[in-house]
Scaffold this motif. Structure first.
Motif: not given
Length: 322
Positions: A115, A138-139, A141, A152, A155-157, A177, A184
Motif C-alpha cells: 500500500l 497492492c497499488s 501507480h 497512485i 489500491q486494494t487492502k 493484484e 485500474t
C-alpha cells in the motif's frame, strides 16, 4: 467489441501472472484495452510462452552485457514498432532509465505489492508483517523516474491474519493484484472521455487566463473575465447540459457566419449548442478520447479576448508586438 481499444504492451521478467490477468481481462467484449505485445528482458521468461499460446506477439532481449540506456532503447523500439500506446509493467525486474520513463510519461503503469507509499522496493510482505500492520495490499501507480513513487491510481487492502507468513500473504495479495490491475488500467485508458477528468483539464486551462473566475450558470460551470460586477462569460462546460449530448466546451465566435463556417468545416468536432447557439456560440466536443488540448486552449483565449476588458487585451496586444 469496443472500437479503437487502447493498445498496451506488457513488460515481464518471469511467469507473468499479472500479464495473464490483463490478457484474459482483455478478452472481454467490453474491455477498453487490448494486449498487443508481451516483451521481456529474459528470453526464458515463462510468461512469453503463455502469451505466444494465446496468440499475442512477443519480444525478448537479454540485458546482460548491455548498459541500461542501450537495452531500454531496444525495448522502446520494439514497443513502438508494435504500435503500443501504453505500457503495463508486470513483474519487470529492471530499473528503467530516466530517458525511457520520460518517453512514456503518463502512459506507463506499474503494479506494486504494498500500500504505497509504504514499503517501496522488495520484501514488502515481510516488512508489513514485521511492522505489525493490520493490512497489506497492492497499488497501481504511474511510473516516474523515482522508484515506486508515481501518482497512485488504485489500491486494494488485504487483511493480515495472525498465522500469515510472507509466502501465505503474498499468495493472497496476488489475487488482489489480478483484480486491481485490469480494472485500474481500463479506467485509466478511458479517462480522456470521463467528464470529471475533462472538467479538471478544462478548468486548469481556463483559470490560467488573466482575471478569470468560475461561476455556475444554469447548473453547469461557467467562466467569466473581469471584475465581479462587470465580468462577462466566455466559456461554459457542458455534460449533457440543457438538451445537448456528450461532453463539450462552449466558446464564443465572432458571429453566426463564423459559427456556420466551423459547422461546415468539421461537423464531427463542432456543433451549435441548443441554448447558446442562436447567439453565435460554438460547442467543441471533448469526449472522443482524442481531444487536442492546444486547440481547446487557443479557443479559450480567443473567446476570452472577445469579452475581456480593454485594459487586459491592450496589454496583451502590446506584449505580442514584441
Amino acid at each position: 467489441m469496443i472500437p479503437n481499444r487502447a493498445k498496451v504492451a506488457v513488460l515481464i521478467s518471469g511467469r507473468g501472472s499479472n500479464m495473464a490477468a490483463l490478457l484474459y481481462a482483455a478478452k472481454a467484449e467490453n474491455c477498453p484495452f487490448e494486449i498487443i505485445l508481451v516483451a521481456s528482458n529474459n528470453p526464458e521468461a515463462p510468461g512469453l510462452t503463455l502469451a505466444e499460446a494465446e496468440g499475442i506477439a512477443t519480444f525478448a532481449h537479454p540485458h546482460k552485457g548491455m548498459n541500461r540506456a542501450e537495452h531500454d532503447q531496444i525495448m522502446h523500439d520494439a514497443i513502438k514498432l508494435a504500435g503500443a500506446e501504453y505500457i503495463a509493467l508486470a513483474g519487470y525486474m529492471r530499473i528503467l532509465s530516466d530517458d525511457f520513463v520520460n518517453r512514456w510519461q503518463d502512459h506507463m503503469l506499474n503494479i506494486h505489492p504494498s500500500l504505497l507509499p509504504k514499503y517501496k522496493g522488495l520484501d514488502t510482505y515481510q516488512r508489513a508483517l514485521d511492522a505489525g500492520d493490520s493490512h497489506a495490499g497492492c497499488s497501481v501507480h504511474l511510473v516516474t523516474a523515482t522508484l515506486d513513487d508515481g501518482p497512485i491510481l488504485g489500491q486494494t487492502k488485504v487483511a493480515v491474519q495472525s498465522d500469515d507468513t510472507a509466502d501465505i500473504l503474498a499468495d493472497r495479495v496476488l489475487i488482489a493484484e489480478h483484480q486491481l490491475y485490469p480494472a485500474t488500467l481500463a479506467k485509466y485508458v478511458t479517462r480522456k472521455a470521463d467528464p470529471d477528468w475533462i472538467l479538471d483539464q478544462l478548468r486548469t486551462r481556463v483559470l490560467a487566463l488573466e482575471e478569470t473566475h468560475e461561476r455556475e450558470s444554469f447548473g453547469t460551470p461557467g467562466w467569466r473575465v473581469g471584475s465581479e460586477k462587470s465580468a462577462k462569460y466566455f466559456a461554459y462546460f457542458s455534460y449533457r447540459h440543457l438538451g445537448d449530448t456528450g461532453t463539450s466546451v462552449f466558446v464564443k465566435t465572432s458571429g453566426l457566419d463564423e459559427q456556420a463556417a466551423l459547422l461546415d468545416a468539421d461537423p464531427g468536432l463542432y456543433f451549435a449548442p441548443k441554448f447558446y447557439g442562436k447567439s453565435g456560440w460554438i460547442a467543441i466536443r471533448m469526449d472522443t478520447g482524442r481531444t487536442d488540448w492546444d486547440h481547446i486552449s487557443d479557443w479559450l483565449r480567443k473567446s476570452w479576448r472577445m469579452v475581456a476588458p480593454k485594459r487586459l487585451t491592450k496589454m496583451m496586444d502590446i506584449a505580442e508586438e514584441f
